[in-house]
Write a protein that holds these residues in place. Sequence first.
Motif, PDB file in Angstrom:
ATOM      1  N   GLY A 114       0.785  -1.233   0.000  1.00  0.00           N
ATOM      2  CA  GLY A 114       0.000   0.000   0.000  1.00  0.00           C
ATOM      3  C   GLY A 114       0.811   1.272   0.000  1.00  0.00           C
ATOM      4  N   GLN A 115       2.046   1.215  -0.451  1.00  0.00           N
ATOM      5  CA  GLN A 115       2.916   2.387  -0.415  1.00  0.00           C
ATOM      6  C   GLN A 115       2.632   3.362  -1.549  1.00  0.00           C
ATOM      7  N   ILE A 116       2.093   2.865  -2.672  1.00  0.00           N
ATOM      8  CA  ILE A 116       1.849   3.718  -3.832  1.00  0.00           C
ATOM      9  C   ILE A 116       0.380   4.134  -3.850  1.00  0.00           C
ATOM     10  N   ASP A 117       0.128   5.441  -3.991  1.00  0.00           N
ATOM     11  CA  ASP A 117      -1.237   5.971  -3.940  1.00  0.00           C
ATOM     12  C   ASP A 117      -1.793   6.336  -5.312  1.00  0.00           C
ATOM     13  N   ILE A 118      -0.923   6.680  -6.239  1.00  0.00           N
ATOM     14  CA  ILE A 118      -1.312   6.937  -7.624  1.00  0.00           C
ATOM     15  C   ILE A 118      -0.208   6.390  -8.518  1.00  0.00           C
ATOM     16  N   ILE A 119      -0.601   5.766  -9.615  1.00  0.00           N
ATOM     17  CA  ILE A 119       0.364   5.374 -10.640  1.00  0.00           C
ATOM     18  C   ILE A 119       0.019   6.119 -11.922  1.00  0.00           C
ATOM     19  N   ILE A 120       1.044   6.668 -12.562  1.00  0.00           N
ATOM     20  CA  ILE A 120       0.895   7.292 -13.875  1.00  0.00           C
ATOM     21  C   ILE A 120       1.677   6.436 -14.859  1.00  0.00           C
ATOM     22  N   THR A 121       0.968   5.822 -15.806  1.00  0.00           N
ATOM     23  CA  THR A 121       1.646   4.931 -16.737  1.00  0.00           C
ATOM     24  C   THR A 121       0.880   4.841 -18.049  1.00  0.00           C
ATOM     25  N   ASP A 122       1.415   4.061 -18.989  1.00  0.00           N
ATOM     26  CA  ASP A 122       0.800   3.977 -20.308  1.00  0.00           C
ATOM     27  C   ASP A 122      -0.307   2.923 -20.345  1.00  0.00           C
ATOM     28  N   LYS A 123      -0.982   2.863 -21.485  1.00  0.00           N
ATOM     29  CA  LYS A 123      -2.156   1.992 -21.625  1.00  0.00           C
ATOM     30  C   LYS A 123      -1.803   0.525 -21.461  1.00  0.00           C
ATOM     31  N   ALA A 124      -0.673   0.099 -22.030  1.00  0.00           N
ATOM     32  CA  ALA A 124      -0.321  -1.316 -22.008  1.00  0.00           C
ATOM     33  C   ALA A 124      -0.126  -1.829 -20.582  1.00  0.00           C
ATOM     34  N   LEU A 125       0.683  -1.109 -19.790  1.00  0.00           N
ATOM     35  CA  LEU A 125       0.918  -1.549 -18.409  1.00  0.00           C
ATOM     36  C   LEU A 125      -0.347  -1.404 -17.577  1.00  0.00           C
ATOM     37  N   ALA A 126      -1.110  -0.342 -17.828  1.00  0.00           N
ATOM     38  CA  ALA A 126      -2.359  -0.141 -17.091  1.00  0.00           C
ATOM     39  C   ALA A 126      -3.295  -1.327 -17.290  1.00  0.00           C
ATOM     40  N   LYS A 127      -3.472  -1.751 -18.541  1.00  0.00           N
ATOM     41  CA  LYS A 127      -4.356  -2.884 -18.821  1.00  0.00           C
ATOM     42  C   LYS A 127      -3.868  -4.156 -18.133  1.00  0.00           C
ATOM     43  N   GLN A 128      -2.558  -4.358 -18.151  1.00  0.00           N
ATOM     44  CA  GLN A 128      -1.996  -5.552 -17.518  1.00  0.00           C
ATOM     45  C   GLN A 128      -2.287  -5.576 -16.026  1.00  0.00           C
ATOM     46  N   LEU A 129      -2.093  -4.434 -15.351  1.00  0.00           N
ATOM     47  CA  LEU A 129      -2.302  -4.383 -13.907  1.00  0.00           C
ATOM     48  C   LEU A 129      -3.782  -4.424 -13.544  1.00  0.00           C
ATOM     49  N   ILE A 130      -4.640  -3.875 -14.416  1.00  0.00           N
ATOM     50  CA  ILE A 130      -6.089  -3.962 -14.186  1.00  0.00           C
ATOM     51  C   ILE A 130      -6.536  -5.419 -14.250  1.00  0.00           C
ATOM     52  N   GLU A 131      -5.997  -6.168 -15.215  1.00  0.00           N
ATOM     53  CA  GLU A 131      -6.340  -7.586 -15.348  1.00  0.00           C
ATOM     54  C   GLU A 131      -5.915  -8.380 -14.116  1.00  0.00           C
ATOM     55  N   GLU A 132      -4.928  -7.870 -13.386  1.00  0.00           N
ATOM     56  CA  GLU A 132      -4.473  -8.529 -12.166  1.00  0.00           C
ATOM     57  C   GLU A 132      -5.177  -7.980 -10.921  1.00  0.00           C
ATOM     58  N   ASP A 133      -6.233  -7.166 -11.151  1.00  0.00           N
ATOM     59  CA  ASP A 133      -7.043  -6.591 -10.064  1.00  0.00           C
ATOM     60  C   ASP A 133      -6.222  -5.716  -9.115  1.00  0.00           C
ATOM     61  N   LEU A 134      -5.272  -4.976  -9.669  1.00  0.00           N
ATOM     62  CA  LEU A 134      -4.413  -4.134  -8.832  1.00  0.00           C
ATOM     63  C   LEU A 134      -4.865  -2.676  -8.766  1.00  0.00           C
ATOM     64  N   PHE A 135      -5.906  -2.310  -9.540  1.00  0.00           N
ATOM     65  CA  PHE A 135      -6.401  -0.936  -9.513  1.00  0.00           C
ATOM     66  C   PHE A 135      -7.858  -0.880  -9.094  1.00  0.00           C
ATOM     67  N   LEU A 136      -8.249   0.275  -8.536  1.00  0.00           N
ATOM     68  CA  LEU A 136      -9.631   0.514  -8.160  1.00  0.00           C
ATOM     69  C   LEU A 136     -10.368   1.254  -9.269  1.00  0.00           C
ATOM     70  N   PRO A 137     -11.658   0.947  -9.488  1.00  0.00           N
ATOM     71  CA  PRO A 137     -12.470   1.850 -10.315  1.00  0.00           C
ATOM     72  C   PRO A 137     -12.442   3.238  -9.681  1.00  0.00           C
ATOM     73  N   LEU A 138     -12.228   4.263 -10.479  1.00  0.00           N
ATOM     74  CA  LEU A 138     -12.054   5.599  -9.912  1.00  0.00           C
ATOM     75  C   LEU A 138     -13.300   6.104  -9.189  1.00  0.00           C
ATOM     76  N   SER A 139     -14.467   5.594  -9.560  1.00  0.00           N
ATOM     77  CA  SER A 139     -15.699   6.034  -8.901  1.00  0.00           C
ATOM     78  C   SER A 139     -15.702   5.695  -7.412  1.00  0.00           C
ATOM     79  N   GLU A 140     -14.828   4.780  -6.988  1.00  0.00           N
ATOM     80  CA  GLU A 140     -14.759   4.406  -5.571  1.00  0.00           C
ATOM     81  C   GLU A 140     -13.938   5.379  -4.732  1.00  0.00           C
ATOM     82  N   VAL A 141     -13.154   6.235  -5.394  1.00  0.00           N
ATOM     83  CA  VAL A 141     -12.270   7.126  -4.628  1.00  0.00           C
ATOM     84  C   VAL A 141     -12.427   8.604  -4.980  1.00  0.00           C
ATOM     85  N   ILE A 142     -12.999   8.921  -6.142  1.00  0.00           N
ATOM     86  CA  ILE A 142     -13.196  10.325  -6.508  1.00  0.00           C
ATOM     87  C   ILE A 142     -14.582  10.507  -7.116  1.00  0.00           C
TER      88      ILE A 142
END
Length: 204
Positions: A114-142
Amino acid sequence: MKRLIATLRTMSSKKEQIDYIWEYYKLHIIGSISAIIFLGIMVGNIFDEEEKVFEVMVVSEASLSVIEQVEEDLSDHTFDAFTLFFEYIQHKGGKVEESAYQQMQKMSAALSVGQIDIIITDKALAKQLIEEDLFLPLSEVIDLNQINQEDYQLADFETNEIYGISTKNAAYLDAPTFDDTFILVPATSRNQEYVQEVIDVLLP
């Protein structure tokens, strides 16, 4: 261990050896690093009451000088409850450089505790990490209704939820390398209550 050493000796390059070790031992490596970071955080919390740190991890093709300029520009903006801190991993052409393997391991470990609070990255890595359930839908936090969608593209990455916001027109992120990156929030973030405040600064 003897078998590993024998196998590595048959390989012709250091890159091949690194790829082999990462492929077959990455869970052990990540687990060990996670344990060390977790223990460090626990000890720190017990013996030292420190100011909260809100960490932004940038994984992109941007140069170190670009990231340093972003930090310098943001240094004039103060947050009452926390300090904004940037970590950075550079990659080129969508691939992490050989020298960045250690940093990617560090990112995995930091995400796990839980050390990282925001990640800024490209589409390819974002999709990979989303598939691994590592990101929250933004509607849950903003509040997505506060995002001006004429200026800032919302991205679902081929899912049924909004996970990212384009940084193309983001204040402080005006280098061309940020035209194709997105802001995402790790599911493990320990400072989710401050995500809206940081995004309001980056996306005025």
